[in-house]
Design a protein around this motif. Structure first.
Motif, mmCIF file in Angstrom:
data_model
loop_
_atom_site.group_PDB
_atom_site.id
_atom_site.type_symbol
_atom_site.label_atom_id
_atom_site.label_comp_id
_atom_site.label_asym_id
_atom_site.label_seq_id
_atom_site.Cartn_x
_atom_site.Cartn_y
_atom_site.Cartn_z
ATOM 1 N N ASP A 430 34.113 22.364 52.151
ATOM 2 C CA ASP A 430 32.810 22.948 52.444
ATOM 3 C C ASP A 430 32.915 23.646 53.797
ATOM 4 O OD1 ASP A 430 30.172 23.637 52.518
ATOM 5 O OD2 ASP A 430 29.452 21.644 53.094
ATOM 6 N N ALA A 431 33.126 24.970 53.779
ATOM 7 C CA ALA A 431 33.403 25.727 54.996
ATOM 8 C C ALA A 431 32.197 26.579 55.394
ATOM 9 C CB ALA A 431 34.627 26.618 54.804
ATOM 10 N N SER A 432 32.190 26.971 56.661
ATOM 11 C CA SER A 432 31.107 27.786 57.183
ATOM 12 C C SER A 432 31.657 28.721 58.261
ATOM 13 C CB SER A 432 30.000 26.908 57.762
ATOM 14 O OG SER A 432 28.963 27.688 58.314
ATOM 15 N N LYS A 433 31.251 30.010 58.210
ATOM 16 C CA LYS A 433 31.705 30.979 59.198
ATOM 17 C C LYS A 433 30.513 31.801 59.691
ATOM 18 C CE LYS A 433 33.565 34.991 58.230
ATOM 19 N NZ LYS A 433 32.811 35.893 59.140
ATOM 20 N N PRO A 434 30.284 31.864 61.003
ATOM 21 C CA PRO A 434 29.193 32.700 61.506
ATOM 22 C C PRO A 434 29.539 34.178 61.379
ATOM 23 C CG PRO A 434 30.449 31.833 63.331
ATOM 24 C CD PRO A 434 31.008 31.193 62.093
ATOM 25 N N GLY A 435 28.516 35.011 61.270
ATOM 26 C CA GLY A 435 28.747 36.444 61.152
ATOM 27 C C GLY A 435 27.557 37.236 61.655
ATOM 28 N N PHE A 436 27.511 38.542 61.345
ATOM 29 C CA PHE A 436 26.463 39.413 61.831
ATOM 30 C C PHE A 436 26.294 40.571 60.843
ATOM 31 C CE2 PHE A 436 30.542 40.530 63.593
ATOM 32 C CZ PHE A 436 30.653 41.876 63.333
ATOM 33 N N ASP A 437 25.165 41.206 60.915
ATOM 34 C CA ASP A 437 24.883 42.413 60.119
ATOM 35 C C ASP A 437 24.159 43.385 61.037
ATOM 36 O OD1 ASP A 437 24.586 44.248 58.166
ATOM 37 O OD2 ASP A 437 23.243 43.061 56.893
ATOM 38 N N ILE A 438 24.823 44.474 61.414
ATOM 39 C CA ILE A 438 24.302 45.419 62.403
ATOM 40 C C ILE A 438 24.305 46.826 61.810
ATOM 41 C CG2 ILE A 438 24.691 46.463 64.675
ATOM 42 C CD1 ILE A 438 26.001 43.854 65.530
ATOM 43 N N PHE A 439 23.194 47.535 62.007
ATOM 44 C CA PHE A 439 23.146 48.969 61.676
ATOM 45 C C PHE A 439 22.389 49.669 62.801
ATOM 46 C CE2 PHE A 439 21.128 52.734 59.881
ATOM 47 C CZ PHE A 439 22.242 53.381 59.336
ATOM 48 N N GLU A 440 23.039 50.634 63.423
ATOM 49 C CA GLU A 440 22.438 51.373 64.537
ATOM 50 C C GLU A 440 22.676 52.868 64.322
ATOM 51 O OE1 GLU A 440 22.377 51.376 69.448
ATOM 52 O OE2 GLU A 440 23.914 50.249 68.365
ATOM 53 N N ASP A 441 21.589 53.656 64.377
ATOM 54 C CA ASP A 441 21.676 55.117 64.208
ATOM 55 C C ASP A 441 20.835 55.756 65.304
ATOM 56 O OD1 ASP A 441 21.649 57.785 63.448
ATOM 57 O OD2 ASP A 441 21.497 57.322 61.305
ATOM 58 N N GLN A 442 21.484 56.495 66.204
ATOM 59 C CA GLN A 442 20.789 57.086 67.344
ATOM 60 C C GLN A 442 19.895 58.259 66.932
ATOM 61 O OE1 GLN A 442 20.929 55.822 70.440
ATOM 62 N NE2 GLN A 442 22.173 54.170 69.547
ATOM 63 N N ALA A 443 20.138 58.881 65.793
ATOM 64 C CA ALA A 443 19.353 60.042 65.371
ATOM 65 C C ALA A 443 17.972 59.642 64.901
ATOM 66 C CB ALA A 443 20.093 60.793 64.260
ATOM 67 N N VAL A 444 17.763 58.414 64.425
ATOM 68 C CA VAL A 444 16.462 58.050 63.848
ATOM 69 C C VAL A 444 15.407 57.758 64.909
ATOM 70 C CG1 VAL A 444 15.303 56.456 62.287
ATOM 71 C CG2 VAL A 444 17.586 57.367 61.721
ATOM 72 N N PRO A 445 15.573 56.960 65.927
ATOM 73 C CA PRO A 445 16.620 55.958 66.124
ATOM 74 C C PRO A 445 16.259 54.646 65.401
ATOM 75 C CG PRO A 445 15.168 55.965 68.005
ATOM 76 C CD PRO A 445 14.629 57.021 67.063
ATOM 77 N N ILE A 446 17.283 53.865 65.089
ATOM 78 C CA ILE A 446 17.060 52.590 64.419
ATOM 79 C C ILE A 446 18.142 51.608 64.856
ATOM 80 C CG2 ILE A 446 18.441 53.246 62.396
ATOM 81 C CD1 ILE A 446 16.512 51.594 60.704
ATOM 82 N N PHE A 447 17.742 50.401 65.013
ATOM 83 C CA PHE A 447 18.687 49.330 65.380
ATOM 84 C C PHE A 447 18.292 48.082 64.589
ATOM 85 C CE2 PHE A 447 20.266 46.251 68.857
ATOM 86 C CZ PHE A 447 21.478 46.087 68.181
ATOM 87 N N VAL A 448 19.020 47.827 63.518
ATOM 88 C CA VAL A 448 18.769 46.663 62.664
ATOM 89 C C VAL A 448 19.873 45.643 62.926
ATOM 90 C CG1 VAL A 448 18.547 45.820 60.312
ATOM 91 C CG2 VAL A 448 17.656 48.079 60.912
#
Length: 565
Positions: A430-448
């Motif tokens: 039973d394993a576990s690994k931390p992670g991330f989900d990033i989306f950044e667009d300077q033209a919109v701008p948006i930072f998710v």
């Protein structure tokens, strides 16, 4: 290594606590003779006692290898096995306590040799994991009482498998920056040598002392030397069910930057040993610090189990206390101690292992990785370090994903002869690994952005070859195995792609997720099997899995039951 404060002047007189054991020689007990004529007839001595086998003539209490919680002594009888679980809790004057858990197994060999393996885990300030795995050997220079103090040579090599969570000596002013930038430092490999001394005095007092020197091979190259010693005497004489005594330990610790300013620690306190059964023993030693560099309290609790060696090639015990027991036993049973005594041959040994048999094993397991677990860093750090070309990710294991995992498994083997068998093994983690989900667009701008956690199950199936050696006239069989197969369900990873200037707040960023991978797995290990009966046994072993590179490899402890048919 961490220093708590300066060493007070009483450290100059550390020789004073060396126990000047006054040899209280007990006068021999005069047994009243029976006022009657007795015909000469032999008394058969079957050797049925409750004490453990003697190691080359040593008293039973000094034939256990570990004399007390902090002191070793002499060696085991040939083909005897010692299994121990040791807990050490240190309470400091400042900061949280440190907890160490040690598991050890030792085997006695002919010609006064001993070999052993040991693993240590640490729990400190909310974190924890495996610290070291070590191999050791010892050799007694002569049979018991042939040389004064019965000297024994001890050597150990420790393999660092975790990270340093608690320093005994603080880093020098302005130092340690490089280690902090690259994450927690790894536990370095180290070697240790000891001189073990032990003696029985007056038939009632047992004493043992260790002088030791340890040196780290890398890192801050810490050095540690000192001594530990203990003296014990039985309170309940028959079978030595209860012993009490005094135990102490002195350590002098330095690193490459503090050779002239050592940490001097001295702890001392009572020790109690209780034997619930002839083969098992519980030791408790609450030791208390006597210097400013010492822990306020250093508490030891150990449970040990000695088995095997029933037909060991050791001499009969020569301690006066053992002879006292023997004489008293015959006197109280109404036997004439003047009669002739004769040793008879033991009955034939039972067969615990078959020449051909099926083995079904069920076990729980703890896996530890070859790299340190990396907590999920801040999102700013992720973007900034990636865009600037110095990623902070990837310090954790690349296949399992964290620094440890719990699980279970089983295997089925067929032994086509007493010593070798083929089988199939499978396990799940039973394993576990931390992670991330990033989306950044300077033209919109948006930072998710969001943190994610990969909870996943890792499985493996392997074909194995097992070699074992059932020790004659014992329930024990050391074994080793190797296998090859596939491992699946792990290897998930996240990659951050960036475009733009080296500025965390002026780039276009997108996370790419990669799913699990199936890899080839090679595994090898060794352990010990103990048969409760002809068909039920306990197994404990340590193995290493090789996947694809050092950042993927992992170790595994297994403990469970074996059913033989």
């Amino acid at each position: 290594m961490r220093k708590m404060s300066s060493f007070c002047e009483v450290g100059r007189h550390w020789l004073i606590p060396l126990i000047a054991c006054t040899c209280l020689i007990l006068s021999a007990n005069n047994h009243s003779a029976f006022a009657q004529a007795v015909t000469e007839e032999p008394i058969v001595v079957t050797g049925e006692g409750e004490e453990v086998p003697s190691a080359y003539g040593a008293p039973p209490g000094l034939s256990r290898s570990r004399f007390s919680n902090a002191v070793n002594a002499y060696v085991l009888p040939p083909w005897a096995f010692f299994f121990g679980e040791l807990f050490e809790g240190q309470g400091f004057r400042h900061g949280p306590p440190d907890y160490l858990f040690t598991q050890e197994i030792e085997m006695g060999l002919p010609y006064r040799f001993n070999v052993a393996a040991e693993s240590q885990f640490e729990r400190f300030n909310g974190g924890g994991g495996a610290q070291t795995v070590s191999l050791e050997a010892r050799w007694a220079l002569a049979d018991w009482n042939k040389i004064p103090l019965n000297p024994t040579i001890f050597a150990e090599y420790k393999f660092g498998v975790g990270t340093i969570r608690h320093e005994e000596v603080p880093p020098p002013p302005g130092g340690g920056g490089e280690e902090e930038e690259s994450g927690p430092p790894k536990v370095p490999d180290a070697y240790e040598v000891r001189l073990l001394l032990a003696q029985e005095f007056g038939g009632r007092f047992e004493w043992a002392m260790n002088w030791f020197f340890e040196k780290e091979n890398t890192g801050d190259r810490g050095r540690e030397w000192g001594f530990s010693q203990a003296v014990m005497t039985p309170i309940l004489l028959p079978n030595e069910r209860l012993k009490v005594g005094l135990e102490m330990e002195y350590k002098n610790v330095t690193t490459k930057d503090t050779r002239g300013d050592a940490v001097n620690s001295f702890v001392i306190g009572p020790t109690v040993a209780w034997k619930p059964t002839p083969q098992t023993r519980l030791d408790i030693s609450p030791l208390f610090g006597c210097t400013h560099d010492s822990p306020v309290a250093d508490i030891f609790v150990a449970f040990s189990w000695l088995f095997g060696g029933e037909r060991a090639e050791a001499e009969a015990p020569v301690s006066s206390r053992f002879r006292y027991y023997s004489d008293a036993a015959y006197s109280h049973s109404g036997k004439d101690s003047g009669k002739e005594m004769k040793q008879v041959a033991p009955p034939p040994c039972p067969e615990w292992y078959g020449d051909r048999e099926w083995n079904v094993n069920l076990w729980g397991t703890y896996a530890f990785t070859n790299t340190e677990f990396a907590p999920n860093p801040s999102l700013v750090d992720i973007v900034q370090s990636t865009s600037e070309g110095g990623p902070v990710l990837g310090t954790y294991d690349r296949y399992i994903g964290g620094d440890h995992a719990w699980g279970g498994g089983g295997d089925i083997k067929y032994f086509f002869c007493r010593y070798a068998g083929l089988g199939v093994e499978g396990f799940a983690l039973d394993a576990s690994k931390p992670g991330f989900d990033i989306f950044e667009d300077q033209a919109v701008p948006i930072f998710v952005h969001r943190r994610i956690n990969h909870d996943h199950t890792i499985g493996s199936v392997l074909g194995t070859l097992t070699l074992r050696y059932p020790i004659p006239c014992t329930r024990l069989a050391p074994y080793a195995w190797a296998g090859v197969g596939a491992i699946f369900g792990g290897g998930e990873r996240d990659t951050l792609h960036t475009q733009g200037p080296p500025d965390a707040f002026a780039v276009n960023a997108q996370t790419e997720h990669f799913g699990s991978e199936t890899k080839v797995l090679g595994q090898f290990g060794a352990g010990l099997e103990f048969r409760f009966s002809r068909h039920v046994a306990m197994i404990n072993d340590l193995s290493f899995g090789v996947i694809d590179g050092p950042r993927n490899n992992f170790g595994m402890f297994r403990s469970g039951l074996n059913f033989a048919f």
